[in-house]
Scaffold this active site. Sequence first.
Site, PDB file in Angstrom:
ATOM      1  N   GLU A 281       0.786  -1.233   0.000  1.00  0.00           N
ATOM      2  CA  GLU A 281       0.000   0.000   0.000  1.00  0.00           C
ATOM      3  C   GLU A 281       0.821   1.287   0.000  1.00  0.00           C
ATOM      4  O   GLU A 281       0.379   2.292  -0.544  1.00  0.00           O
ATOM      5  CB  GLU A 281      -0.969  -0.007   1.192  1.00  0.00           C
ATOM      6  CG  GLU A 281      -1.899  -1.220   1.186  1.00  0.00           C
ATOM      7  CD  GLU A 281      -3.024  -1.121   2.192  1.00  0.00           C
ATOM      8  OE1 GLU A 281      -3.571  -0.034   2.357  1.00  0.00           O
ATOM      9  OE2 GLU A 281      -3.333  -2.158   2.827  1.00  0.00           O
TER      10      GLU A 281
ATOM     11  N   GLU B  73       2.864  -7.751   9.785  1.00  0.00           N
ATOM     12  CA  GLU B  73       1.511  -7.208   9.967  1.00  0.00           C
ATOM     13  C   GLU B  73       0.685  -8.118  10.880  1.00  0.00           C
ATOM     14  O   GLU B  73      -0.108  -7.657  11.682  1.00  0.00           O
ATOM     15  CB  GLU B  73       0.840  -7.110   8.593  1.00  0.00           C
ATOM     16  CG  GLU B  73      -0.575  -6.593   8.613  1.00  0.00           C
ATOM     17  CD  GLU B  73      -1.156  -6.517   7.206  1.00  0.00           C
ATOM     18  OE1 GLU B  73      -0.659  -7.230   6.313  1.00  0.00           O
ATOM     19  OE2 GLU B  73      -2.102  -5.735   7.006  1.00  0.00           O
TER      20      GLU B  73
HETATM   21  C1  BGC Z   1      -3.226  -1.449   6.453  1.00  0.00           C
HETATM   22  C2  BGC Z   1      -3.149  -1.154   7.916  1.00  0.00           C
HETATM   23  C3  BGC Z   1      -4.234  -0.177   8.185  1.00  0.00           C
HETATM   24  C4  BGC Z   1      -5.493  -0.977   7.982  1.00  0.00           C
HETATM   25  C5  BGC Z   1      -6.753  -0.307   8.380  1.00  0.00           C
HETATM   26  C6  BGC Z   1      -4.496  -2.154   6.198  1.00  0.00           C
HETATM   27  O1  BGC Z   1      -4.689  -2.508   4.892  1.00  0.00           O
HETATM   28  O2  BGC Z   1      -2.118  -2.104   5.977  1.00  0.00           O
HETATM   29  O3  BGC Z   1      -1.993  -1.102   8.512  1.00  0.00           O
HETATM   30  O4  BGC Z   1      -4.164   0.567   9.327  1.00  0.00           O
HETATM   31  O5  BGC Z   1      -5.601  -1.451   6.667  1.00  0.00           O
HETATM   32  O6  BGC Z   1      -7.371  -1.130   9.167  1.00  0.00           O
END
Ligand code: BGC
Length: 908
Positions: free
Chosen positions: A489, A792
Amino acid sequence: MYKLDRLLITDLTVEHLDTPLGLDIACPRFSWKLRCQRENTVQSSYRLLITAGEEIAADTGRMEDSQSIEVSVPDFIARPMTCYQVRLEVTDNYGRTAQAHSRFETGRMGVPFRSSWVEPEQEPTPSSMGSAREGAEAADIACRDENGERTFAEFRPAQYVRIPFRIDRAIRRARVYATAHGLYRLSVNGRRPDDRELAPENTACHKLLQYQTYDVTALLRDGGNVLGVILADGWWAGRVGTTGDCCQYGDTTALLLDMDIEYMDGTRETVTGEQGVSSTGPIIFSDLFVGEKYDATRERPGWDCPGFDDSGWRPVVMKLYDKSHLVGQFALPVRPIRIFRPEAIFTAPNGDVILDAGQNFAGATEFTVTAPAGVCIKLEHFEVLDRDGNYFNSILNTNKEQTEIYITRAGRQTYRPAFTYHGFRYVRITGWPGMPAVEDFRMIVLASDMEDVGTFHTSDPRLNQLQSNIWWSQVSNTVSIPTDCPQREKAGWTGDIMAYAPTLCFNRAAGPFLTGWMNNVRAEQLESGAVPMIVPYLKAYATFLRDQLGADTSCGWGDAVIMVPYAVYRAYGDRRILEENYDAMLRWMDYIDSRAKNCHPEGYDTWDEARRARSRWLWNTDYHFGDWLIPSMVLGNPDGNAMGSTALATMHIVAPAYYAFSARNMAEIAGILGHAEDAARFAEIYRNIRRAFIAEYVHEDGTMDADFQGIYVIALQMGLATDEQRPKMAARLAQMIERNNNCLDTGFLSVLFLMDVLCDNGMTDLAYKLLFQTVCPSWLYEVEKGATTMWESWGAVDEDGVVSTYSYNHYAFGCVGDWMYRHIGGLQMVEPGYKKFRVAPALDCGLTYARTSRETPCGRASVEWELVDGKAYVRVEVPVNTTAEICLPGMACRTVGSGRYSFAVGRG
Ligand code: BGC
């Protein structure tokens, strides 16, 4: 021992930057550090003299003041595009003096560019917006060859702009001011003026576009000269974010450039981008996420030097694009902050040739190869090997190839992509002539430049590896803005930095970086006061989130508007970041207040008076991510629905709790800024929320219906329990952790408080159990699974080595770094900027030694402790102009001034 008795000034900075160029701040602040080995040294006075050439622009005279952090000079208002010299004289309490010099140069500060925006003639990028994700996917499917390989036929070439001009007199100084729609790279007579990358970086470009200032004096010569600029899509037109949509701001690239030359004879001249001609070149396309295709046979040597035949090039076209939103670049640029050789190149079981950098990071691969013309080399960047040791693509969604395609010219050549970066540890190499060797490669770590200020080293190598993993995830996610991850992202998710900001500030000097990002937060704040979940708030995200969730913001994410400036204030003593963002914070609080007051949850009509009345203080509606990614709900279940269920299960209790948290923080911030009425108002709001929260959610016995570890952590941290309930709540939390095999089960919005909550509630032993836990989910589980960055999801690699489609480089769960510094190392801020700090190391945590240091705004503070034969030996370093409160077992707390101290105490 000989002690240096001289007083020295080090690090005289302007807006925390060393001799900044192009500063767009009218009243800059100055900071400095003092060094001296004599104990209890305190600054007693300072004098700052600012001159512009012969002219005295400001003189504070002798100020009897110990302040050395962010000193403003009353009555000094800087002029645009002016060089200033700074002289500082300091006196200390022993009557010694020291001097230092520095300089800075202001930027345009609103002085209009003489040039128009100019555009090379180009085919616009085919837009996939409107049809949003489907558009991107359709384009992706359309452009594949008969083998299903993507052709990238819809991608556009980079544009090359050549601006020739003549110099016929001696030059005093020359500056280029430039920016772009897209990304650009500047060269002057074939040489780059600096090593910055990805200019003008990632901002809310339609509202706030940074221009860069370059000192090009030394690169100019008599006679013919050429400015060269390459333009690529970048965040402006390229494919970005989770959806991979393009054209967030526009579908063509453009350049804005003025070069101001001041001659020795006092005359001035401006060369502008309007004089440019353009063409295409070897960069067939370059995209931040997809990667770069480069055909070296199309190189045109000398294109950015005088004497090149540009007869086939076409004049650029002038455009009337907006120039009202230009600002000088604030923080230090993105640049290569480390370059290293890969660890190995090996052949995978399935025959693929794979480079292992040995470290997951964000950046690029540079290589040198000798080949005949026309060989096509492909480099695919990825983060993890699968269980068998083969290539694995962990990145979901379209337009995320992270691939370079390079077509060789004849001979020896070196290549590094110009306008892309990837999150990766491994590179699959195809097409290489023969077998590549590690010596052929250099790994280029790209990040916003900032000084490393924290160190942490202990007797347990696993904890050291954990801090290292945290550092690497931080560096990988501070490329221009704070991002969630560098591969999938590259987005400014506000919740991630909300949780991580204190650790970020401990590791590196992140003040200017976060100050710069906060400018974007203010620019992107919505009419309603809502702070978007992502800043810059790309159209693709806004469309996607509104469509999927019906929301622009979430509790915990929007709260970054308060938490991030507050973290910067605490770490560096920066009051201005609170002042600058105070209105935005108030607007966010008003937004929450209006949601709490005007929106009612389902069933509200059936509630009794008392419940309705307290609902007024509870943010119990709207979508929220809640305690995002609670391990027990997502482990072994890595699809979007599992993540969504953590949100659904917790959002309506986490939102009111975070409202309380922000109200309490606002009461403190208002107090710091001297807004007494606001302070009292927010304290009152906090009390109201607290009362309502307890009545609504907390049972007599301290339990809650949302019976998750993280909810107890949050409630305890935010004081949302009565004195009677508090110990019961803590006991329930302890019980849950113990029943969970001494593993945490906390998500994004609670894990940052977990360890402190345990320690503050008499459960320090349990905190140590979590810290040293190696079963999943735990910090050391990742370490033992070979992680080199933070993941993550805790179980991204499962017990059996099966890997999944998560990001392997997310700093959010690395927020434990701050606790390790403070608790294990024992270096605790008491007054903002560590003007006063406490030394209280965890001698009983199970380690035999720990060494922690921090370069505070006043200088180096450190705590080193070691256990030998039942005794603890503690060494402390207190910088000049600060005091430390030493709290060691068996010893009354004592306050000391600057100096180095040693203590020998029982182990506590
Ligand atoms: C991101 C997170 C973000 C989240 C929102 C994800 O796709 O990588 O780190 O805060 O979406 O919940």
